[in-house]
Design a protein around this motif. Structure first.
Motif, PDB file in Angstrom:
ATOM      1  N   ASN A 181      32.801  35.886  46.096  1.00  0.00           N
ATOM      2  CA  ASN A 181      33.796  36.908  45.824  1.00  0.00           C
ATOM      3  C   ASN A 181      34.869  36.188  44.876  1.00  0.00           C
ATOM      4  O   ASN A 181      35.896  36.883  44.708  1.00  0.00           O
ATOM      5  N   TYR A 234      44.266  39.861  38.017  1.00  0.00           N
ATOM      6  CA  TYR A 234      43.460  40.232  39.207  1.00  0.00           C
ATOM      7  C   TYR A 234      43.756  41.806  39.700  1.00  0.00           C
ATOM      8  O   TYR A 234      42.716  42.113  40.207  1.00  0.00           O
ATOM      9  N   GLU A 235      44.914  42.149  39.426  1.00  0.00           N
ATOM     10  CA  GLU A 235      45.113  43.498  40.180  1.00  0.00           C
ATOM     11  C   GLU A 235      44.114  44.338  39.324  1.00  0.00           C
ATOM     12  O   GLU A 235      43.786  45.468  39.839  1.00  0.00           O
ATOM     13  N   ARG A 243      40.777  44.267  40.241  1.00  0.00           N
ATOM     14  CA  ARG A 243      40.298  45.080  41.654  1.00  0.00           C
ATOM     15  C   ARG A 243      40.634  46.499  41.289  1.00  0.00           C
ATOM     16  O   ARG A 243      39.577  47.291  42.122  1.00  0.00           O
ATOM     17  N   THR A 244      41.451  47.209  40.620  1.00  0.00           N
ATOM     18  CA  THR A 244      41.880  48.585  40.399  1.00  0.00           C
ATOM     19  C   THR A 244      40.943  49.088  39.342  1.00  0.00           C
ATOM     20  O   THR A 244      40.878  50.428  39.195  1.00  0.00           O
TER      21      THR A 244
END
Length: 331
Positions: free
Chosen positions: A208, A318-319, A322-323
């Motif tokens: 991951n 990173y956000e 993720r989104t």
């Protein structure tokens, strides 16, 4: 000449191959001690003729003869040991990325300031004089108005099953490991801050962690920046500044030591190209800068506040991964 007495927390590869040799080349530093968890530290100390070897990090921090420590521990341990070192009155040079997120970096900066110790994230590449030359060329107007900054930093990671860079909980991933350099570079070279990022990641299905990341950045000065970082590509460590009249390409931007310390700038304008070669010993220059800051009570080149800003960009990347959305950055 008075010298800063250094200790190293860990026998990590970067300490053995880069930092320790640089300490012996530095004029204002001396390596006094090294620590590790266990008896293996004695063999390392003997190999490099380091006077003191400690089988725990705490023991080194308790040594009153140590002025400063270098921390090349795994990323998830940076916050803990920076804070412990600060509370023992040690000045701290901590490997990049300084933390796992901006929140940790804020706490680290606060405590080092309260303890009145010098604290700097170890982006060694910034001490190579080629980057000052790039800034000088930009300011001269030779390449016109800057419109685009592009940066790539990658290598093919072998033996992945045994590498901490593939462990998410320990701060693994290409953004943490090499992408942080490109983020730092755009901020440093252009003297601006990213205000919005959109990132796409290639995530390893088992660990991951991000094997690769591709990032589009909007900067507060109106320039666009593009960067990629990867564990899945051949070795590259370069950036390019694109202006209205020309370009500057930096071939060994982050690891000029891979080229004997020689940075190569390729400047192109109106179809005419010139090459500039600039030498610098990045690890020695880093050690001497930080040691001089201690000896003369000077500000370090790269502040804790700037480290926080770098981490906010990494957090936003990173956000975004993720989104799937563009993320605004509040600096």
């Amino acid at each position: 000449m008075k010298k800063v007495r250094w200790g190293i927390l860990s026998t990590a590869n970067i300490a053995r191959t880069q930092f320790i040799p640089a300490m012996f080349r530095a004029e204002n530093a001396e390596l006094t001690a090294i620590a590790s968890r266990g008896s293996k530290v004695h063999a390392i100390a003997q190999k490099f003729n380091i006077p003191k070897a400690y089988e725990s990090y705490e023991a080194l921090l308790n040594d009153p003869e140590i002025d400063a420590v270098y921390i090349p521990l795994p990323n998830h341990l940076h916050k803990e040991w920076v804070i412990k070192a600060a509370r023992k009155g040690k000045h701290i040079l901590c490997e990049k990325p300084v933390s796992l997120n901006a929140e940790e970096a804020v706490e680290m900066d606060k405590i080092t300031l309260e303890c009145n110790v010098k604290f700097m994230e170890a982006f060694m590449y910034q001490f190579h004089p080629q980057h000052d030359r790039v800034r000088e060329i930009i300011l001269s107007g030779e390449i016109g108005e800057v419109k685009l900054f592009k940066s790539s930093h990658s290598f093919y990671l072998e033996n992945r099953e045994d590498d901490i860079r593939m462990v998410k909980e320990m701060g693994g991933g290409s953004l943490y490991d090499v992408g942080c350099y490109s983020i730092h570079a755009v901020r440093y070279i252009l003297n601006t801050e990213p205000i919005e990022v959109h990132a796409i990641g290639n995530i390893d299905p088992i660990s991951n962690v991000d094997l690769s990341a591709y990032v589009h950045m909007k900067l507060e000065n109106g320039v666009t920046a593009l960067m990629d970082c990867s564990f899945d590509m051949t070795e590259r460590n370069e950036y390019e500044v694109v202006g209205t009249k020309g370009t500057i390409k930096v071939s060994y931007a982050f690891r000029p030591d891979r080229n004997g310390g020689v940075g190569i700038l390729i400047v192109e304008r109106n179809g005419v190209t010139r090459e500039e070669k600039i030498h610098g010993d990045i690890y020695r220059l880093e050690v001497e800068h930080f040691s001089r800051a201690i000896l003369e009570d000077l500000k370090v080149k790269y502040s804790g506040e700037s480290s926080i800003k770098n981490m906010r960009v990494i957090d936003a990347c990173y956000e975004s991964i993720r989104t799937g959305k563009s993320i605004r950055i509040n600096q």
